[in-house]
Structure formats: C-alpha cells, structure tokens
Design a protein around this motif. Structure first.
Motif, short mmCIF file in Angstrom:
data_model
loop_
_atom_site.label_atom_id
_atom_site.label_comp_id
_atom_site.label_asym_id
_atom_site.label_seq_id
_atom_site.Cartn_x
_atom_site.Cartn_y
_atom_site.Cartn_z
N GLU A 68 0.86 -1.19 0.00
CA GLU A 68 0.00 0.00 0.00
C GLU A 68 0.89 1.24 0.00
N SER A 69 0.51 2.26 -0.76
CA SER A 69 1.26 3.51 -0.69
C SER A 69 0.83 4.27 0.56
N LEU A 70 1.66 5.20 0.99
CA LEU A 70 1.31 6.00 2.16
C LEU A 70 0.06 6.83 1.88
N GLU A 71 -0.03 7.34 0.66
CA GLU A 71 -1.17 8.17 0.30
C GLU A 71 -2.47 7.35 0.34
N ASP A 72 -2.40 6.12 -0.18
CA ASP A 72 -3.59 5.26 -0.12
C ASP A 72 -3.94 4.89 1.32
N ARG A 107 -6.01 7.58 2.82
CA ARG A 107 -7.41 7.52 2.36
C ARG A 107 -8.16 6.36 3.03
N ARG A 108 -7.51 5.19 3.11
CA ARG A 108 -8.18 4.01 3.68
C ARG A 108 -8.47 4.21 5.16
N ALA A 149 -9.45 12.82 -0.98
CA ALA A 149 -8.89 12.80 -2.33
C ALA A 149 -7.38 13.03 -2.24
N HIS A 150 -6.93 14.24 -2.48
CA HIS A 150 -5.49 14.51 -2.52
C HIS A 150 -4.84 14.38 -1.16
N VAL A 151 -3.61 13.86 -1.19
CA VAL A 151 -2.82 13.69 0.02
C VAL A 151 -1.41 14.22 -0.24
N ARG A 152 -0.87 14.88 0.75
CA ARG A 152 0.50 15.39 0.65
C ARG A 152 1.27 14.95 1.89
N ILE A 153 2.46 14.37 1.70
CA ILE A 153 3.26 13.94 2.85
C ILE A 153 3.97 15.15 3.44
N ILE A 211 -1.04 15.61 5.07
CA ILE A 211 -2.19 16.51 5.00
C ILE A 211 -3.07 15.96 3.88
N GLU A 259 -0.59 15.47 -6.63
CA GLU A 259 -0.17 14.25 -5.95
C GLU A 259 0.29 13.25 -7.00
N ARG A 276 -9.95 -2.26 1.04
CA ARG A 276 -9.49 -3.47 1.75
C ARG A 276 -10.51 -3.98 2.78
N SER A 284 5.26 8.27 -2.27
CA SER A 284 5.69 6.93 -1.86
C SER A 284 5.33 5.90 -2.92
N PRO A 312 4.80 1.53 -3.06
CA PRO A 312 4.95 0.17 -2.51
C PRO A 312 5.89 -0.60 -3.42
#
Lengths: 410, 410
Positions: free
Chosen positions: A282-286, A289-290, A301-305, A322, B22, B34, B308, B310
């Motif tokens: 899994e990506s950090l961005e996903d 969201r999860r 929706a959009h994610v920024r590390i 965020i 993103e 999931r 990121s 995976p």
C-alpha cells in the motif's frame, strides 16, 4: 515540558522557500552519525567502547540523570556490564554459535556525536583509523541484571532513576532521538530471539543491529541445521523491523475545518488527528485515504506527505500527511471500524485556539474532569508540540490562514 | 512497457495548487477497498468468496492472462484450491490449533473493487449485510500444489502463464497494485511460520493478514505453552511487516545538478537516485541525510518528502524525497560504505534529456554494451516512469526549470 527546538530545520534554502521549512519532529533530529558500515569492524567497536558513553535500559525504560536528561555512564563505570563484547568478528560469532551457552546482554553501538568537543576545547579523539571522530554512544540492556538484583547499586547512587513506564516526552530533543534509537532496537532484539523462518534461536551481530539464524549449532555437534527461508533472499527477518504508520490532518473540501477524532480512553475533550498502520503493498497516500474512511467514514482525495516522527513504542515511524476531503465525502460515519469513540469537524479557528493552549500529550495521565460538568467550560484539547499530530494541525491552520481556504474553482 | 496513468492524482484541489499534484507511483493507487475490519467476520468472507476473483501465486510469481494482465479465476474454478477456508472464527482457529494437522494453503482476502459494474450495467451485488459492495478479490498461494504436481492443468489451458521470476513492471497500473498487496502479504506469511518470540509454530488468521502464536496446542494435549513476548504488548510480530526505505533526489546547493549513483551490476551508463533502508528510531529526513552521506559522502541539509511507492520485492515501502546539499558538502567520497561503484553530479539538462529517453527499469535485463566502446555515444541512462526514482528526478528537473536553481540568498 522540556522542549529545546523550534522544530524547524535551521537556515533557509531553496527547498524551504518553495515548500516551507523542514519540520523536525520530537524523537527525530538525532545528533549521532550512526556509522553503520563500521558495525561489523570489531577493532573500531573496541576502540569506540573505551571512549564511549553508555545508556542503560531496564525493560526498555532508560536510566535518567534528571527529568530531562539521560544518565550516561563512562566506560570505567560500564565495563563490568558490557564484558568482553565485540571480541569476535560477526563471522566468528555465527561460526561459534552454541545454544547451550548463556546469552550475553545486548550491547548496541548507536553512533558518534561528531559535534562533541572536549572540555579543553579540542575535538573528541579520533576513534578509528578511518578518521571518524566524536563521542561514541552505546546502549546496554540490563533487564536481566536488574531482575536478578545484580546491577551494582553504586550506579544508581547519584539521584539517577529509571524512567517510569510509559511515554518519555520530557527528555530534551537531542537525547530523545538517542533514546528512540536505543529503545526501538532493544525491543526488536528482545522479541526476535527465535527465527520466524524455522523456529531456531537467533544470534546478535553487527553491534546489536542484526540477528542471524546460524546454520550450525555447536551444542548439537555443529551439524548443519535444515534450510531456512530467513537465510535466503533479501527480505531477511534478521534485520530490525520498523512499522510504518500514517497520521493525517484532513481538511474539509473548503479548507475551513479539520477532522479530528478521539478514543474512549483519552481525557475529556481531547481530540487528535486520525492515524493507522500501513498495510502490505500500500502507498502512504492510499493508507491515508483508507484509514480515514475506515475510522471516520470521510472520503479523502489529494494527500500530501508532510514530515515524519520516529515513535519508539516500540518501533514505529509515523509519517505525517495533509489530506483533503472530497466535496461530497465529508459525512462522518463511525460504523465501519469501532476504533474511535467520536470524530468531528472542527472550525480552524477553534483548532488554532486549542493549539495555543496545548499542554497534553497522548502519554500524559490526566485527572478525569468533573463528570457533572461544573462551571468550567469544556474546550477542545489537543496534543502538545512534541507530537507530530500538533505539527500537522499547525500546518493545516497555517495553510488556512495563508488563504488555502479559498475554493480553487472560484 | 504498459503504463496507463499520467501518474498524477486526477483533478485539481487546494492542496495540489499549493504543493503540486499528488504523484501516484506504480504499485500504488489500488482500486480495492481493503475492508480490513471485515477480515475477522467469517460470514462476510464466505459470502465474498462465492463472488470473488482469485489470483494464484506460485513462489510469489503471479499467474498472468497476458503480459499486461493478471489471470483471475472465478469461484467455480478456484473452489477446489481454497477448500473450506473461513469456516471458523479466528478465536476458533486459535483454540483448535493442532500442530499435527496439515497446514492449508494461505488464502488472502484483498478487498473489493467498488467501481466494478456488472455487464448488465448494474452495480456488483451486495456482498455483505453492512451494504459493502463490489467485486471481491482473493489471492491463493499454490506453491505447494505446483511443486507436488497437483494443480489442475485445465487452469493453465488458456494461454495463461506464470510470470517469470523477477520484477513485474509490465502489468497495468491498477492490477499491479493488487499484485503488490498479494505478493508482499504471501511472502510475509511464508517467512513467519514460526514465532520470533518463542520459536513455536504460528497460525494464520484475519483472512491471511495476521499470524498468531497459539497459547495451546491440541497435538500436545492442549497444555498451555510458555509465556511468549509475541502474545504481550502492542508490537505483536504477528502483524505483517513492511520495511521502510528512503529514495532521494539530491540537488546541488545551487540547484543546477543532481546526485546519482550506480551499482556495479547495473547496465553501462545506468545511474539512479540513491536509496537505503530506514533504521530504528530514525526519521525519514534523517535517513536521507545518513544514507546519502554513507553512500556518496555528500552532506545534505533540507529534505522534503515527495511521494511513496509500494515495492513488493518482497515487502518494502519506498518513500521518495528531495534533498539539498550543503554549500560545502558536495564533495563525493565513496570510501565509507562500498555499496556504490560510482556517484556523480549530473547537470539538470543532462538528466532532463535522459528522462526523455528512459526505457530501462532496474529490473530489466539489458545486454552488456560493447566493452570496446565502438562508435555509439555512451549517454546517461535512467529508470523509466514506473520507478519512483524517475518521478523524483522529474520533480527535481521541473523545480530547476521553474527557477529553483536561483540561489535563495541572491
């Protein structure tokens, strides 16, 4: 609360002008150069030992000199505890492995503080021929000695005390980073005495930062042990694990509210950002969201590390993000996963005010509020600046004040 | 190379206006929900099985329908492989644990594709009473069946083939994310058949996403087994591990050059961004500074986390960062850690040109170039767009083109 950093990386740069200053979170910003490639060199390690400072941990709780500083022993004080560690090469340790022999206390080499300067103003001595210099730091697991009453009482005779069980957020920032490294690595060593691939005992090498499943055991006549998955492939379980988790400030679609949640065991009115562990593949961005959807029902929706924080309870890396809710995704629903007692959208103004008077960390014990309410106004309470949650809320509030609350389509 | 994404999260938003779009890296951007909180509900899992699609893996290599698509079996085709999985609750699985009984093949519940629509245009059927709907996906480890020659040959009769050993970068993006999850999690299950805390066998629960060290063994008269560290505390080794690594585009102090390195086993002229594993108790930003210095001698100041990816070989999360060298820290020195054969500063113009003709990934087999040189010009070669390294280089080049190369002090 001891806190000796602005939590911003010093100086300006092209990167910081473009993206904002780098945030240094508590437990990060270590002063040590780990010199990881010297962990397999006994000559270096023995030389470093003699100039070292030693942090003792008893069941993962560090010995403290005061409420804000670690107690650090000299080699003379610690030599009886570390014994003849680092005498052999790693190859010899594995070759001589004998399960019938007593397991020695784990001694970790943590790195050298290159900025350390002797009292006479000179640099610390060169600790190895390669020219690497600085004050070496080690950590020693003394849990068994304490349990058997064999720790020399003189060691504790200076007002030094074991830190009490629980979070350790009062240590000054530079030393907290050293503690984070020691604690995570000792915990991993304690929990990996056996090989997950075949069930045999493992042995510590590389100055405490790797464990090997030995192919032979001298107690067993040095016969070859059966093949084991741990001894093949690159994903060797013998390397320490760190569990990645995401922690996220979720802003509303219009950017004017912040999503916070609370667990039932937290103090009254205490809310924080949502968080959860990364899943495999899994990506950090996903993951942001999860986890947000699972815990609160909100769709992101959009994610920024944003930044990261080591979290040595026992060995996590918290990755702060965020995120932004979908226009029609802001409805809160706690029915998926019963982890949170409540989740709520707070106006940025209210979050800003709460940040200004934040005195609690998640680890603090807080007296229960008067259940009858009383006359005291119950206002939002949030974590202090040592928590990455606080930094993320602050970033969201700053974005809002900078005009990020304007709808991009208008 | 199959690649069906712009690698940017769709749409604009306030966050993307402020920080840039993103980036969705290959193996990220999973289409599956999931539904992790339903993994412990046998009634849900059994209902989902019957509507499921099943991905088979043989020694972690997936069954493919073509060079760019996974082969997915229906329940009718797969039911003989999955048998009576999910009949018991997790509590019953642990309570009934019997080490003398045969271990069944691991069947993972991966999640549901909520966007799946039936051919008649209707939504996929509701798979559970909670109202969760979509096409369920499962992964089945058939390594032992293949080894014993017990896999029904009809399953492979449609031109389906096992993916060859190695990286799997030709699968379309959505399916690659499903493969990443399945591969990482099956690898972890295979490598954790024994408890690292006490050496006893572990048992799979939560639809393949957790392993438990059972306190009793029916083969042993169901006596209590000894206390085990795995059964206490929150850092339960029975949760899957993902190893965090940092990968970084390091720009020069003036922003006009990029630091790239190469390993000796790579094809000629092939360079990529530096990378390395996170250490215990270390922030991601510190890991970028440490690894860059260890591998290249370059000293990095500010670090910004970018995105990121995976990386299921076998279970890593690669966290991409942009870092900036210190003004006097650009000298390259490979003597610390002998991991790289070479490291070099490349002008942004040269990197930009190489990105434009990037066709290689780190996993590709490339014929050795003519050692004598010949007339062909040897130019910089870099990874293709499916690698996060490419995305980081691209971000650095874009920043340079946007004027980030100007010294902030002028």
């Amino acid at each position: 609360m001891q806190y000796d950093s602005t939590m911003e990386f010093p100086g300006t740069s092209k990167l910081s002008q473009r993206y904002g200053k780098e945030i240094v979170n508590y437990y990060g910003g270590s002063p040590l150069n780990r010199l990881s490639f010297l962990r397999s060199k006994p000559a270096f390690l023995r030389a470093a030992l003699r100039q070292g400072r030693f942090l003792l941990l008893n069941n993962l709780n560090a010995l403290l000199a005061s409420s804000s500083h670690l107690a650090l022993l000299t080699y003379d004080e610690a030599s009886g505890l570390v014994g003849s560690v680092y005498e052999l090469t790693d190859e010899e340790v594995v070759e001589n492995y004998d399960s019938s022999k007593k397991v020695l206390p784990t001694v970790l080499f943590l790195g050298v503080d290159e900025e350390y300067v002797l009292e006479d103003g000179k640099d610390a001595e060169v600790v190895f021929e390669g020219g690497y210099k600085g004050r070496p730091y080690f950590a020693v697991d003394v849990s068994e000695l304490v349990e058997r009453g064999e720790l020399p009482p003189t060691l504790l005779g200076r007002g030094w005390e074991w830190l009490k069980q629980g979070l350790q957020l009062g240590i000054v920032m530079r030393e907290a980073a050293i503690l984070a490294q020691a604690r995570s690595l000792l915990d991993w060593n304690a929990r990996n005495q056996f090989c997950a691939g075949c069930g045999s005992r493992t042995v510590s090498v590389q100055a405490g930062s790797k464990r090997v499943c030995p192919p032979k055991d001298r107690a067993d006549g040095a016969r070859e042990r059966p093949q084991c998955a741990t001894r093949s492939g690159i994903h060797n379980v013998a390397f320490p694990r760190t569990d990645a988790s995401v922690i996220m400030a979720i802003i509303s679609y219009k950017g004017d509210k912040l999503l916070l949640g609370r667990q039932s065991r937290w103090p009254p009115s205490f809310y924080s950002t949502l968080a959860g562990f990364l899943e495999p593949g899994e990506s950090l961005e996903d993951a942001v969201r999860r986890e947000t959807w699972e815990e609160s029902g909100v769709r992101v929706a959009h994610v920024r590390i944003h930044s990261s924080q080591p979290w040595p309870y026992p060995a996590n890396i918290m990755i702060g993000c965020i995120g932004e809710a979908l226009e029609n995704g802001e409805h809160i629903w706690l029915g998926h996963d019963p982890e949170l007692q409540d989740a709520r959208w707070f106006p940025m103004e209210e979050v800003k005010e709460a940040l200004g008077r934040a005195k609690l960390t998640l680890g603090d014990t807080v007296p229960k509020a008067n259940e009858n309410g009383g006359e005291e106004e119950v206002r939002l309470r949030v974590p202090t600046a040592t928590a990455i949650a606080h930094q993320l809320m602050l970033a969201a509030v700053n974005d809002w004040e900078a005009g990020l609350g304007v709808d991009p389509k208008t």
